[in-house]
Motif scaffolding. Structure first.
Motif, short mmCIF file in Angstrom:
data_model
loop_
_atom_site.label_atom_id
_atom_site.label_comp_id
_atom_site.label_asym_id
_atom_site.label_seq_id
_atom_site.Cartn_x
_atom_site.Cartn_y
_atom_site.Cartn_z
N PHE A 6 0.86 -1.17 0.00
CA PHE A 6 0.00 0.00 0.00
C PHE A 6 0.90 1.23 0.00
N THR A 19 -3.44 1.55 -3.71
CA THR A 19 -3.21 0.10 -3.65
C THR A 19 -2.34 -0.43 -4.77
N LYS A 42 -2.65 -2.18 4.97
CA LYS A 42 -3.50 -1.00 4.81
C LYS A 42 -3.59 -0.22 6.11
#
Length: 210
Positions: A6, A19, A42
């Motif tokens: 990420f 992403t 994330k």
């Protein structure tokens, strides 16, 4: 199979958590002083976005690996100068390289990704591209690389990779030939200097994907 990453962009055309590297690159390409870094989760990326870029990067790049006395002996980077670096997903794998202003980290050029390349090939091409960039602008400032192998290859005027040419990486090898031809037919006065990572942290051109 590589782990999903990420990408956080603190300063760019758009900021936030992305992403994919391709989307991240769109936000930082041709953006002066772009600030970004990759993360493996994330949750970690979203937390980092709320913090100051220098604080986050400092955790990874400013670890005290040398004593103050040792750092004093090494000194500080020469300014003005430019710095180059490469990144490769796999070995071989998708490779790209870039050059930045050492002081401001402003991106000066970026190339790739190229299929079936290596980090050493990228470092070599980045150095030659940087030398050409400086010569074209009649700049005599030095150029930094953190790759001893690439510096050696440039001085030998040959990319001594063991990677074999394939249909996928033909474009890359055409670029290598052009770089070797440039070295064989041009002279330059710029000093090629080794970036002292242990004393100064990651080279300013680092792609931030470690």
């Amino acid at each position: 199979m590589s782990k999903k990453k990420f990408y956080v962009v603190w300063k760019g055309h758009k900021t936030g958590v992305f992403t994919s590297w391709e989307t991240c690159k769109e936000q930082i390409l041709n953006y002066p002083g772009a600030q970004y870094k990759s993360f493996t989760s994330k949750e970690e990326a979203e937390k980092a976005l709320k913090l100051d870029f220098k604080h986050v990067v400092g955790k990874d790049t400013l670890k005290p690996t040398l004593s103050e006395a040792e750092k004093a002996l090494i000194g500080t980077p020469v300014i003005p100068s430019i710095s180059v670096d490469a990144a490769c997903s796999g070995n071989p794998g998708d490779m790209e390289y870039r050059g930045v202003d050492t002081k401001t980290k402003k991106q000066l050029f970026i190339q790739g990704p190229f299929k079936n390349g290596t980090n050493n090939i990228g470092e070599f091409l980045a150095l030659v591209h940087g030398l050409g960039y400086l010569k074209q602008r009649k700049l005599t400032i030095p150029i930094y690389s953190d790759s001893k192998i690439a510096i050696k290859w440039v001085k030998q005027k040959q990319c001594r990779t063991n990677v074999q040419i394939t249909p996928e990486n033909k474009q890359l090898f055409d670029l290598i030939k052009r770089a070797e031809h440039w070295l064989a037919t041009n002279t330059y006065t710029n000093n090629i200097l080794k970036w002292e990572t242990k004393a100064w942290g990651e080279i300013p051109a680092d792609f931030g994907r470690k």
